[in-house]
Design an enzyme around this catalytic site. Structure first.
Site, PDB file in Angstrom:
ATOM      1  N   HIS A  86      -5.599  10.486  -6.313  1.00 17.70           N
ATOM      2  CA  HIS A  86      -6.542   9.933  -5.334  1.00 17.70           C
ATOM      3  C   HIS A  86      -6.924  10.954  -4.268  1.00 17.70           C
ATOM      4  CE1 HIS A  86      -2.967   8.640  -2.841  1.00 17.70           C
ATOM      5  NE2 HIS A  86      -3.795   8.831  -1.853  1.00 17.70           N
ATOM      6  N   ASP A 222      -0.044   9.049 -10.233  1.00 19.76           N
ATOM      7  CA  ASP A 222      -1.054   9.442  -9.250  1.00 19.76           C
ATOM      8  C   ASP A 222      -0.973  10.941  -8.906  1.00 19.76           C
ATOM      9  OD1 ASP A 222      -2.902   9.593  -7.228  1.00 19.76           O
ATOM     10  OD2 ASP A 222      -2.153   7.872  -6.113  1.00 19.76           O
ATOM     11  N   SER A 650       0.042  11.492   1.466  1.00 13.70           N
ATOM     12  CA  SER A 650      -0.245  11.452   0.049  1.00 13.70           C
ATOM     13  C   SER A 650      -0.307  12.860  -0.489  1.00 13.70           C
ATOM     14  CB  SER A 650      -1.563  10.745  -0.216  1.00 13.70           C
ATOM     15  OG  SER A 650      -1.308   9.381  -0.299  1.00 13.70           O
TER      16      SER A 650
HETATM   17  N1  ARG Z   1      -2.559   3.317  -0.833  1.00 14.62           N
HETATM   18  C1  ARG Z   1      -2.529   4.720  -1.096  1.00 14.62           C
HETATM   19  C2  ARG Z   1      -2.944   5.491   0.178  1.00 14.62           C
HETATM   20  O1  ARG Z   1      -3.053   4.951   1.195  1.00 14.62           O
HETATM   21  C3  ARG Z   1      -3.264   5.085  -2.329  1.00 14.62           C
HETATM   22  C4  ARG Z   1      -4.734   4.867  -2.313  1.00 14.62           C
HETATM   23  C5  ARG Z   1      -5.474   5.267  -3.549  1.00 14.62           C
HETATM   24  N2  ARG Z   1      -5.556   4.230  -4.552  1.00 14.62           N
HETATM   25  C6  ARG Z   1      -6.453   3.201  -4.545  1.00 14.62           C
HETATM   26  N3  ARG Z   1      -6.401   2.316  -5.507  1.00 14.62           N
HETATM   27  N4  ARG Z   1      -7.370   3.078  -3.637  1.00 14.62           N
HETATM   28  O2  ARG Z   1      -3.854   6.216   0.321  1.00 14.62           O
HETATM   29  N1  ASP Z   2      -1.573   6.566   0.231  1.00  9.47           N
HETATM   30  C1  ASP Z   2      -1.406   7.198   1.505  1.00  9.47           C
HETATM   31  C2  ASP Z   2      -2.176   8.522   1.573  1.00  9.47           C
HETATM   32  O1  ASP Z   2      -3.204   8.669   0.983  1.00  9.47           O
HETATM   33  C3  ASP Z   2       0.013   7.345   1.856  1.00  9.47           C
HETATM   34  C4  ASP Z   2       0.493   6.177   2.644  1.00  9.47           C
HETATM   35  O2  ASP Z   2      -0.276   5.634   3.444  1.00  9.47           O
HETATM   36  O3  ASP Z   2       1.649   5.826   2.483  1.00  9.47           O
HETATM   37  O4  ASP Z   2      -1.886   9.386   2.349  1.00  9.47           O
END
Ligand code: ARG
Ligand code: ASP
Length: 719
Positions: A86, A222, A650
């Site tokens: 991502h 990921d 991330s």
């Molecule tokens: N929650 C994670 C972070 O905050 C991964 C986000 C990417 N994945 C998604 N399905 N949007 O960034």
């Molecule tokens: N998914 C998040 C990021 O993109 C990490 C988190 O918020 O725990 O940095």
């Protein structure tokens, strides 16, 4: 009976103030002083100097800020960088077409020559970090206004930057910590030639998509891989065919011995923003006012975009990154509200505040400084409540109706002409053209029109009349569809070739055109209303609160001397550490600390938008063809630990007790997303891809074993 009650109270109060186990995002250069012994007691086998050193290559030299929004780490002596899928998504998307669909099918270079350059993408190393608090705050006095204080500090910081010794290829910047009570200087080195090396198909890299996002148990691979290129003498250089793979000062070794519950682990990266030291009323506002409003607006926007994406493969590619980013915060805020509610985040703050006030009142010198501080905060947050709600409405809505972004670009061009004549126009023109060229690739007028209709309706109906733009009200009188006709009828703004004709024509014509534009008039009215009805007061109250929060930060450090404080995240390099551990999300349920490929197959839904599994992966699973990466016949996929992370972490490496790479951080668990505001060690967990799954996908699934050969795999547990 009485005794046990007192004992209980004591334990309760102590628990509320002693730094909660494993909480914190620590500055790497202070680990030796503040954290090393705790880290060693948790099992760490290396020293603070091995993590951060200015005298020798240390782990920090393998960590990069990836594009300024994520973290990456160097995992080979040829500049190979690992980060999340991502995080690399924008790059992957930019190179994707309906014919070469790297989002759907993945991408793997076969040699260095196939690696794809990415305009604008960079990787920044931290050369060193220095405490410059004294110089930054020189001449700052308690009776300065916020504006005066800022001006004084700005001047000092400029001087500090100028005086900083650095090489020609290095830069420096300063940041405030602890709400501006301390300042640190960062010397950095940025590489601008960062090329895409590989990415798995979305069905692996984003397996489970939005349903599984922020959720444990998780089964997402990921990750994606990039490579830093440098000039022939290994220095930063803009993209050139003559550039060569970068040789880093340090690259991470990779342990394929795996992890066990309670193993020590640390995460090294660039956490973006946390607010752990807020006053209770601020937390209550986030929980009951701001988060719910933003959730409702995004719910509307997502429904609209999703409707189009499901019907149209082209729109699906166009809007994929935008949708994921809107959805991500939307879902996080929901978890945050839930977590704050369930763990009584507000009540906890209030308990702390009672103890704070008690200690302050008992000490005359503290009382003189901080006696009425909590009242000041209470009053400030009461005054700001309706203003921040209006701000969130304005910002969330106007930024999602993208015709306003386009109009603003053209208007900047018209302004450049009126201000600086033909020369100003010509300068601005190149930038605007490049911006629009990119922007319009991910823009569809039909989608935008529906967003306009849906969101403007909320803007008018859900807000008090005094903060609503009069022009929107008038337009709205004839129904929202008529209003949209008026705006989207000006189809110059939604069509790149028409935009280009306008931009390439005579500047006078552009200026005249803008003067008659309904869309520009509307955008200006929205902004003007916001500025007069909201922003003016907001800035004034915000300044009061900023001052009070800064004082409160210092006050908490003065009053709770027994606690070691960490500064809130601010996109600077940090280390967080903890243990690999499962958790109990609710009564009667316990979540294991790891998942494996069996779980991927349990979730598998043939042909599904989120849970399809590529055929090759199913075959590897069927044949248990896992190479050297499996354990007891199973293929590990993800695991969790108590590391305190946030957005920006991330792509951060998860390291073992020896500093070997064991995983790749990418998310947090649903029950614990409130860790940005109130970390709770019982339910806050970060989620990582097991490095063995990454290697298995690269090697066995993609057949890119040439990349694995670049890496150094180690066996710390089999020593
Ligand atoms: N929650 C994670 C972070 O905050 C991964 C986000 C990417 N994945 C998604 N399905 N949007 O960034
Ligand atoms: N998914 C998040 C990021 O993109 C990490 C988190 O918020 O725990 O940095």
């Amino acid at each position: 009976m009485k005794h046990s009650k007192i004992l209980f109270l004591l334990i309760f109060i102590t628990n509320a103030f002693v730094a909660k186990a494993d909480e914190g995002m620590w500055l790497p250069q202070l680990l030796g002083k503040l954290n090393e012994s705790r880290m060693k007691s948790l099992g760490m086998k290396i020293s603070a100097e091995d993590i951060y050193s200015i005298n020798k290559g240390s782990l920090k030299d393998a960590i990069v800020s990836f594009g300024g929004f994520c973290t990456g780490e160097v995992i080979s002596t040829k500049g190979l960088v690992l980060t999340n899928h991502h995080c690399g998504f924008d790059a992957i998307q930019n190179h994707s077409t309906l014919q070469n669909n790297y989002i759907r099918d993945g991408f793997w270079s076969k040699t260095n020559a196939d690696e794809i350059p990415n305009k604008g993408l960079f990787a920044t190393f931290i050369v060193r970090i220095d405490d410059v608090s004294k110089e930054a705050l020189a001449g700052v006095t308690a009776n300065m206004s916020e504006a005066e204080r800022m001006a004084a500090i700005d001047k000092n910081l400029q001087q500090i930057n100028k005086n900083t010794k650095k090489e020609a290829t290095q830069k420096s910047f300063t940041r405030g910590f602890f709400e501006g009570n301390q300042y640190y200087l960062f010397v950095t080195e940025t590489y601008n030639d960062v090329r895409l090396v590989g990415a798995p198909p979305s069905a692996i890299g984003n397996f489970g998509k939005d349903t599984d996002n922020w959720v444990w148990p998780r089964h997402t691979g990921d990750f994606s891989m990039f490579r830093i290129y440098a000039s022939k003498d290994n220095k930063p250089a803009d993209y050139s065919v003559d550039n060569v793979p970068f040789t880093p000062k340090k690259s991470l070794n990779i342990s394929i011995d795996g992890i066990a519950e309670n193993d020590f682990t640390m995460v090294f990266g660039f956490p973006g923003r946390t607010t752990e030291y807020l006053y209770s009323a601020a937390v209550e506002q986030i929980r009951t006012v701001n988060d719910p409003a933003k959730i409702a607006i995004r719910d509307k926007a997502l429904n609209i975009i999703d409707g189009f994406m499901r019907k149209d493969e082209g729109i699906k590619i166009q809007y994929a990154a935008k949708y994921a980013s809107i959805q991500n915060a939307y879902k996080k805020w929901q978890g945050e509200v839930l977590g704050l509610t369930r763990t009584d985040g507000v009540g906890r703050k209030k308990t702390q505040e009672i103890e704070f006030q008690k200690r302050v009142d008992a000490n005359p010198s503290l009382k003189e400084k901080y006696g009425t501080l909590l009242q000041t905060l209470e009053a400030g947050y009461a005054d700001i409540k309706s203003l921040v709600l209006a701000r969130d409405y304005y910002q969330e809505i106007v930024s999602k109706i993208e015709i306003f972004t386009i109009v603003a670009q053209l208007n900047s061009l018209a302004n450049a002409f009126e201000k600086n004549g033909q020369k100003g126009f010509d300068e601005a023109k190149l930038k605007v053209k490049a911006m629009l060229e990119d922007f319009m690739k991910e823009f569809n007028p039909k989608v935008d029109r529906k967003l306009f209709e849906g969101l403007m309706e909320m803007y008018v109906k859900n807000q008090p009349a005094n903060v609503v733009s009069p022009m929107v009200k008038t337009l709205y009188d004839n129904g929202i569809a008529a209003a949209a006709d008026k705006i989207y009828g000006e189809n110059t703004f939604t069509d790149l070739s028409k935009l280009n004709v306008l931009i390439d024509g005579k500047p006078e014509d552009l200026v005249a055109f803008m003067k008659t534009s309904n869309t520009l008039a509307l955008q200006k009215d929205l902004l003007a209303t916001y500025q007069t009805a909201v922003q003016k007061d907001l800035t004034a109250v915000q300044n009061r609160i900023t001052l009070a929060q800064r004082t409160y930060m210092q006050a908490q450090m003065d009053v709770f001397k027994e606690k070691t404080f960490f500064p809130d995240a601010n996109s600077t390099l940090r280390v967080t550490f903890g243990k690999v551990q499962g958790y109990k999300p609710r009564d009667g349920v316990y979540f294991d600390f790891k998942t494996d490929l069996d779980g991927v197959m349990e979730k598998y839904k043939p042909g599904d938008y989120e849970f399809d599994v590529p055929e090759k992966l199913r075959t590897l699973y069927k044949n248990k063809d896992y190479g050297q990466y499996s354990v007891a016949g199973k293929m590990p996929v993800c695991f969790i630990a108590t590391n305190h992370t946030t957005g920006g972490n991330s792509g951060s490496p998860a390291l073992d007790a020896y500093g070997n790479l064991i995983g790749l951080n990418f998310d947090r668990v649903w029950e614990g997303t409130m860790s940005d505001i109130n970390y709770d060690p019982t339910i806050c967990r970060n989620i990582m891809v097991d490095i063995r799954y990454v290697l298995f996908i690269v090697d066995k699934f993609a057949g890119a074993d040439w990349l694995v050969k670049e890496m150094k795999l180690v066996h710390p547990k089999k020593k």
